[in-house]
Design an enzyme around this catalytic site. Structure first.
Site, PDB file in Angstrom:
ATOM      1  N   LYS A  46     -16.460  86.887  37.806  1.00  0.00           N
ATOM      2  CA  LYS A  46     -16.066  86.282  36.532  1.00  0.00           C
ATOM      3  C   LYS A  46     -16.932  85.041  36.237  1.00  0.00           C
ATOM      4  O   LYS A  46     -18.123  85.161  36.109  1.00  0.00           O
ATOM      5  CB  LYS A  46     -14.578  85.943  36.577  1.00  0.00           C
ATOM      6  CG  LYS A  46     -13.691  87.101  37.078  1.00  0.00           C
ATOM      7  CD  LYS A  46     -13.721  88.291  36.140  1.00  0.00           C
ATOM      8  CE  LYS A  46     -12.610  89.278  36.368  1.00  0.00           C
ATOM      9  NZ  LYS A  46     -12.887  90.392  37.244  1.00  0.00           N
ATOM     10  N   ARG A  56     -24.982  93.466  58.200  1.00  0.00           N
ATOM     11  CA  ARG A  56     -23.555  93.584  57.859  1.00  0.00           C
ATOM     12  C   ARG A  56     -22.802  92.306  58.188  1.00  0.00           C
ATOM     13  O   ARG A  56     -21.637  92.149  57.829  1.00  0.00           O
ATOM     14  CB  ARG A  56     -22.919  94.797  58.548  1.00  0.00           C
ATOM     15  CG  ARG A  56     -21.466  95.026  58.149  1.00  0.00           C
ATOM     16  CD  ARG A  56     -20.979  96.458  58.379  1.00  0.00           C
ATOM     17  NE  ARG A  56     -21.420  97.031  59.611  1.00  0.00           N
ATOM     18  CZ  ARG A  56     -20.954  96.693  60.819  1.00  0.00           C
ATOM     19  NH1 ARG A  56     -20.021  95.774  60.935  1.00  0.00           N
ATOM     20  NH2 ARG A  56     -21.416  97.291  61.884  1.00  0.00           N
ATOM     21  N   ASP A  85      -5.903  81.749  44.380  1.00  0.00           N
ATOM     22  CA  ASP A  85      -6.915  82.500  43.632  1.00  0.00           C
ATOM     23  C   ASP A  85      -7.267  81.629  42.428  1.00  0.00           C
ATOM     24  O   ASP A  85      -6.484  81.506  41.491  1.00  0.00           O
ATOM     25  CB  ASP A  85      -6.351  83.856  43.206  1.00  0.00           C
ATOM     26  CG  ASP A  85      -7.375  84.693  42.439  1.00  0.00           C
ATOM     27  OD1 ASP A  85      -8.333  84.115  41.891  1.00  0.00           O
ATOM     28  OD2 ASP A  85      -7.205  85.926  42.385  1.00  0.00           O
ATOM     29  N   TYR A 115      -3.013  88.693  39.035  1.00  0.00           N
ATOM     30  CA  TYR A 115      -4.013  89.734  38.781  1.00  0.00           C
ATOM     31  C   TYR A 115      -3.439  91.072  39.255  1.00  0.00           C
ATOM     32  O   TYR A 115      -3.104  91.221  40.426  1.00  0.00           O
ATOM     33  CB  TYR A 115      -5.339  89.408  39.473  1.00  0.00           C
ATOM     34  CG  TYR A 115      -6.248  90.599  39.469  1.00  0.00           C
ATOM     35  CD1 TYR A 115      -6.609  91.202  38.262  1.00  0.00           C
ATOM     36  CD2 TYR A 115      -6.709  91.158  40.649  1.00  0.00           C
ATOM     37  CE1 TYR A 115      -7.403  92.331  38.237  1.00  0.00           C
ATOM     38  CE2 TYR A 115      -7.509  92.282  40.632  1.00  0.00           C
ATOM     39  CZ  TYR A 115      -7.848  92.870  39.422  1.00  0.00           C
ATOM     40  OH  TYR A 115      -8.622  93.997  39.407  1.00  0.00           O
TER      41      TYR A 115
END
Ligand SMILES: Cc1ncc(COP(=O)(O)O)c(C=O)c1O
Length: 401
Positions: free
Chosen positions: A223, A73, A198, A125
């Site tokens: 993307k 993790r 971003d 977004y």
């Protein structure tokens, strides 16, 4: 003995210096295609391995075999190739992969404390905008939205001593407004805030926000970085390995926002062709935009590569190699016609998301739903790597009644 030790140290230093100077001479395209000349030192394997192990063994002295790896993790050896390449391409000090772009963004936002404020664009977004709007209040954070199309708006929005994070996208999805990164960095830093960009739409092929003063770069690696619409992934890149970075890194572990091992493999594999794909998408978007700009059935083409776009000049200053593979088309006939045109497309695939090898078309308002600031008569297009002539012909037949 001392001389031989010195000699060994000297030898290593020289070898490193040679490696560095070679690396500095190479273009980002070469570094990326070769994943920084990656191969496995033990096996010679050119391709990196997939590491599904959730835990890591300790030796008879209870020491970890490799102190970097204890439990799955926290991190995964299979992340290193993509993280190192991304940090290099962005000109950053380090990068971390996340389970999604959203998880990457959340880790940045979760470094804030109650009372802190975020300045963010009104159109960005939608998933993150929705999250900001929903949870900032609940978590005691202030949210101040600004109009990204107005170059003076950010300065008026930031509150010195209160705004701790300036969040921008450029180009903004899906208005394709361009925000001047260097100006935003200056405003953020003058107010003692950090600037997070971003850069999902631009990718490091077109823009390196850290070079323009950003502190943090976030990607939805779902993307362009991956480029094949077959994983959900995210990444954060930092300009400095400071306390903020330590906290972001801890938050990935604390939130369990880690990427699967197979997804990490696919991501580094997809990234090898990033420059080719982004270059092709930019060329196609530019040709497509120019073809339909002023076309009889079209009200407007929204693309930063057009001289008529209000952000064209700034985009030209901070984007290299092209203006991106994303654009919106506003057709004549209003919202209903916009949706009908999407339905009539045969070569464009009707799907949300972007940045894959196949071109996608969507009616953005329908995806975002009631309350979306995106005009109802816009179609969002993601240009892939097909023949642009096929794409132009497809859109021509879709608008030709
Ligand atoms: C600009 C931008 N940032 C972040 C995200 C969120 O990424 P993900 O879907 O990988 O969580 C998206 C998703 O569409 C996006 O378009």
């Amino acid at each position: 003995m001392q001389i031989s030790v010195l000699f060994v140290i000297y030898g290593i230093t020289v070898r490193l210096a040679v490696t560095m100077s070679k690396k500095n001479d190479l273009s980002p395209e070469t570094l990326n295609a070769q994943a920084l000349h990656h191969s496995n030192a033990e096996t010679g394997a050119l391709s990196p391995g997939i590491h599904p192990s959730s835990t890591y063994v300790r030796d008879e002295n209870y020491e970890l075999v490799d102190p970097r790896h204890s439990y799955g993790r926290a991190e995964n050896p299979g992340y290193l190739v993509a993280e190192n390449v991304l940090a290099e391409l962005e000109g950053g000090a380090a990068a971390l992969l996340f389970s999604s772009g959203t998880a990457a963004a959340m880790a940045v936002v979760q470094t804030l404390r109650p009372g802190d404020r975020i300045a963010a664009p009104k159109i960005m977004y939608w998933g993150l905008r929705k999250w900001f709007a929903k949870f900032c209040d609940q978590w005691g954070l202030g949210l101040d939205l600004f109009d990204a199309a107005d170059p003076g708006a950010l300065e008026k929005t930031v509150i010195k001593g209160k705004t701790k994070l300036v969040w921008i996208e450029t180009p903004c999805n899906p208005s394709w407004d361009i925000i001047d990164i260097a100006a935003a960095a200056e405003i953020a830093h003058a107010a003692d805030a950090r600037l997070a960009v971003d850069s999902t739409v631009a990718t490091p092929v077109l823009t390196q926000p850290i070079k323009h003063g950003a502190d943090i770069v976030v990607h939805s690696a779902t993307k362009y970085l991956n480029g094949h619409c077959d994983i959900i992934a995210g990444a954060v890149v930092t300009a400095k390995q400071d306390e903020l970075w330590e906290r972001i890194s801890e938050l990935r572990t604390d939130n369990g926002a880690i990427l699967g091992s197979f997804e990490a493999f696919l991501l580094q594999r997809g990234m090898r062709t990033l420059f080719l794909r982004v270059r092709k998408a930019c060329e196609s978007a530019q040709k497509f935009a120019q073809h339909f700009d002023g076309h009889a059935g079209i009200e407007a083409v929204i693309y930063p590569g057009l001289q008529s776009h209000p952000g064209h000049k700034i985009a030209g200053q901070q984007m290299n190699r092209g203006f991106g593979g994303m654009l919106c088309i506003q057709v004549k006939g209003g919202a209903e016609e916009a949706l009908e045109i999407v339905k009539r497309c045969n070569v464009f695939t009707r799907a949300t998301s972007f940045g894959g090898v196949e071109s996608l078309v969507e009616h953005r308002y329908s995806i975002e739903g009631e309350g979306s600031p995106v005009p109802r008569d816009w179609r969002r297009l993601s240009m892939g790597i097909e023949s642009v002539d096929d794409l132009i012909a497809d859109f021509e037949q879709a608008i030709d009644l």
